[in-house]
Design an enzyme around this catalytic site. Structure first.
Site, PDB file in Angstrom:
ATOM      1  N   TRP A 145       0.814  -1.217   0.000  1.00  0.00           N
ATOM      2  CA  TRP A 145       0.000   0.000   0.000  1.00  0.00           C
ATOM      3  C   TRP A 145       0.842   1.259   0.000  1.00  0.00           C
ATOM      4  O   TRP A 145       0.546   2.216  -0.718  1.00  0.00           O
ATOM      5  CB  TRP A 145      -0.976   0.009   1.183  1.00  0.00           C
ATOM      6  CG  TRP A 145      -2.034  -1.037   1.039  1.00  0.00           C
ATOM      7  CD1 TRP A 145      -2.176  -2.164   1.788  1.00  0.00           C
ATOM      8  CD2 TRP A 145      -3.087  -1.077   0.064  1.00  0.00           C
ATOM      9  NE1 TRP A 145      -3.241  -2.903   1.335  1.00  0.00           N
ATOM     10  CE2 TRP A 145      -3.824  -2.265   0.287  1.00  0.00           C
ATOM     11  CE3 TRP A 145      -3.476  -0.238  -0.979  1.00  0.00           C
ATOM     12  CZ2 TRP A 145      -4.934  -2.629  -0.492  1.00  0.00           C
ATOM     13  CZ3 TRP A 145      -4.576  -0.591  -1.753  1.00  0.00           C
ATOM     14  CH2 TRP A 145      -5.287  -1.769  -1.503  1.00  0.00           C
ATOM     15  N   LYS A 185     -12.144  -1.527   7.018  1.00  0.00           N
ATOM     16  CA  LYS A 185     -11.399  -2.505   7.812  1.00  0.00           C
ATOM     17  C   LYS A 185     -11.789  -2.417   9.286  1.00  0.00           C
ATOM     18  O   LYS A 185     -12.331  -3.350   9.833  1.00  0.00           O
ATOM     19  CB  LYS A 185      -9.893  -2.315   7.632  1.00  0.00           C
ATOM     20  CG  LYS A 185      -9.351  -2.937   6.360  1.00  0.00           C
ATOM     21  CD  LYS A 185      -9.096  -1.973   5.264  1.00  0.00           C
ATOM     22  CE  LYS A 185      -8.713  -2.647   3.970  1.00  0.00           C
ATOM     23  NZ  LYS A 185      -7.971  -1.772   3.090  1.00  0.00           N
ATOM     24  N   ASP A 201      -1.206   6.671   6.686  1.00  0.00           N
ATOM     25  CA  ASP A 201      -2.300   5.803   6.244  1.00  0.00           C
ATOM     26  C   ASP A 201      -2.532   4.764   7.343  1.00  0.00           C
ATOM     27  O   ASP A 201      -1.693   3.898   7.580  1.00  0.00           O
ATOM     28  CB  ASP A 201      -1.892   5.120   4.930  1.00  0.00           C
ATOM     29  CG  ASP A 201      -2.947   4.130   4.424  1.00  0.00           C
ATOM     30  OD1 ASP A 201      -3.972   3.942   5.110  1.00  0.00           O
ATOM     31  OD2 ASP A 201      -2.724   3.543   3.333  1.00  0.00           O
TER      32      ASP A 201
HETATM   33  C1  LIG Z   1      -7.341  -1.249   2.037  1.00  0.00           C
HETATM   34  C2  LIG Z   1      -6.223  -0.295   2.127  1.00  0.00           C
HETATM   35  C3  LIG Z   1      -6.087   0.791   1.243  1.00  0.00           C
HETATM   36  C4  LIG Z   1      -7.046   1.012   0.103  1.00  0.00           C
HETATM   37  O1  LIG Z   1      -8.246   1.455   0.570  1.00  0.00           O
HETATM   38  P1  LIG Z   1      -9.458   1.865  -0.407  1.00  0.00           P
HETATM   39  O2  LIG Z   1     -10.466   2.357   0.577  1.00  0.00           O
HETATM   40  O3  LIG Z   1      -9.858   0.635  -1.147  1.00  0.00           O
HETATM   41  O4  LIG Z   1      -9.001   2.932  -1.317  1.00  0.00           O
HETATM   42  C5  LIG Z   1      -5.033   1.655   1.423  1.00  0.00           C
HETATM   43  N1  LIG Z   1      -4.160   1.478   2.431  1.00  0.00           N
HETATM   44  C6  LIG Z   1      -4.246   0.455   3.292  1.00  0.00           C
HETATM   45  C7  LIG Z   1      -3.244   0.323   4.380  1.00  0.00           C
HETATM   46  C8  LIG Z   1      -5.283  -0.460   3.163  1.00  0.00           C
HETATM   47  O5  LIG Z   1      -5.380  -1.486   4.026  1.00  0.00           O
END
Ligand SMILES: *Cc1c(COP(=O)(O)O)cnc(C)c1O
Length: 359
Positions: A101, A195, A171
């Site tokens: 990511w 999540k 993030d």
């Molecule tokens: C799932 C995830 C993303 C992507 O998220 P979206 O909402 O699908 O854009 C980005 N960073 C991390 C760490 C993730 O787990």
């Protein structure tokens, strides 16, 4: 057999209590005769839901007053563009790459200008996260971006990086609200909801208010943190139902005793699973002991050919979505806040049985 425990990496398991409450209110919220989905986002009923959601999140996560809370759209990936649009301000920025990511974030940012690689653990196959002591950043960077928990590689930072000159932008999509954190160590925290927050659709952004003044003039209004902040994240229609559901999850977390209690449970869940994996030669996880994620636990069977058999037999016992991400293969158990310890125990019992039947 039907699903007993859902180990999906996202969209992922929600607390049963939350789903039941949403069900009971689905067609008639609080005696209004309307579903939350049918309400005007500017009406008093919906605004009361929105305000309570934000208040509960602030209480739960101890968000200081000088931080704004935004409920946006586009998922975490859209923040790959919004962060530079709102913060780069014609300066440079450093990016830390600790897995899939954060690598994608680094790549997505390239078009915006002077984007530097501050550290990467790719040569180590993302089995650890780059130690913040070795991060290369510059005092003139507008910010440094990193990912607190790599959902696919199962690599997590447990300490907030110290003595880093630029503003930290993080993030936290897959470990937000899994433990208490000092928000004031960060400039910006963002997370897709699906999540650890609620259903997909809403993206949470927590931003220190002095960082709202640097957006590029060409930034579209819906992408502009300052404009969204001045308009209660309602410069256009927000994801009303997802925000309501997130609010139910925040309340549930408060009822659980808040993030201190949740952290205790999360530590326990992850440690029994890692201890079990490490106790066998049949299964393994090679992530550096200091970076082993508490939320996403990738593991493999020494005899890789048994992987699909494992997934099928687990599912037949009601243990769902244990297949690893298509990029890395193997297996993965995502054990977010809403996964009860009974789910992890059931998984370990199954793993032991599968091992004994196949070795
Ligand atoms: C799932 C995830 C993303 C992507 O998220 P979206 O909402 O699908 O854009 C980005 N960073 C991390 C760490 C993730 O787990």
């Amino acid at each position: 057999m039907s699903c007993q425990f859902n180990f999906s990496a996202g969209p992922s398991v929600l607390p049963k209590e939350v789903l039941l409450q949403a069900q009971s209110e689905l067609i008639n919220w609080n005696a209004t005769g309307m579903s939350v989905m049918e309400m005007s986002h500017r009406g008093k009923h919906y605004l009361s839901i929105y305000d309570e959601t934000e208040e509960n999140l602030r209480k739960l996560f101890c968000i200081p007053k000088n931080y704004k809370v935004l409920f946006l759209q586009g998922g975490a990936i859209t923040q790959n563009f919004m962060v530079p649009m709102n913060l780069l301000n014609q300066k440079s920025a450093s990016y830390i790459v600790s897995g899939y990511w954060s690598k994608r974030t680094f790549n997505d940012a390239q078009v915006f200008g002077n984007i530097k690689l501050g550290a990467t653990s790719e040569a180590e196959h993302f089995l650890k996260a780059p130690d913040p002591k070795g991060w290369v950043t510059s005092e003139t960077d507008a910010y440094v971006h990193f990912c607190m928990n790599e959902t696919i590689h199962g690599v997590e930072y447990f300490e907030i990086p110290k003595n880093i000159a630029p503003t930290l932008v993080c993030d936290m999509s897959s470990n937000i609200l899994s433990r208490p954190l000092d928000i004031d160590k960060f400039g910006v925290i963002y997370a897709g909801a699906q999540k650890n927050i609620g259903p997909a659709g809403v993206t949470l952004v927590i931003v220190r208010d002095d960082l709202l003044d640097f957006s590029d003039k060409k930034t579209p209004t819906t992408f502009n943190w300052k404009i969204q902040s001045d308009n209660k994240s309602m410069i256009n229609t927000p994801t009303t139902y997802s925000i309501y559901m997130a609010g139910l999850v925040f309340k549930w977390l408060l009822d659980q005793g808040g993030l201190q209690e949740i952290e205790k449970k999360n530590k326990k869940k992850a440690s029994i699973l890692y201890e079990y994996i490490d106790s066998t030669t049949f299964y393994y996880n090679n992530v550096d002991i200091n970076n082993r994620s508490r939320m996403n636990i990738p593991f493999r069977i020494l005899n890789d050919e048994l992987t699909m058999k494992f997934v099928a037999e687990a599912e037949a016992e009601g243990l769902y979505q244990l297949k690893g991400h298509r990029l890395v293969g193997g297996l993965r158990a995502s054990i977010y806040n809403a996964m009860p310890i009974e789910g992890v125990e059931a998984l370990i019992t199954f793993m032991e049985k599968f091992k004994n039947n196949n070795s």
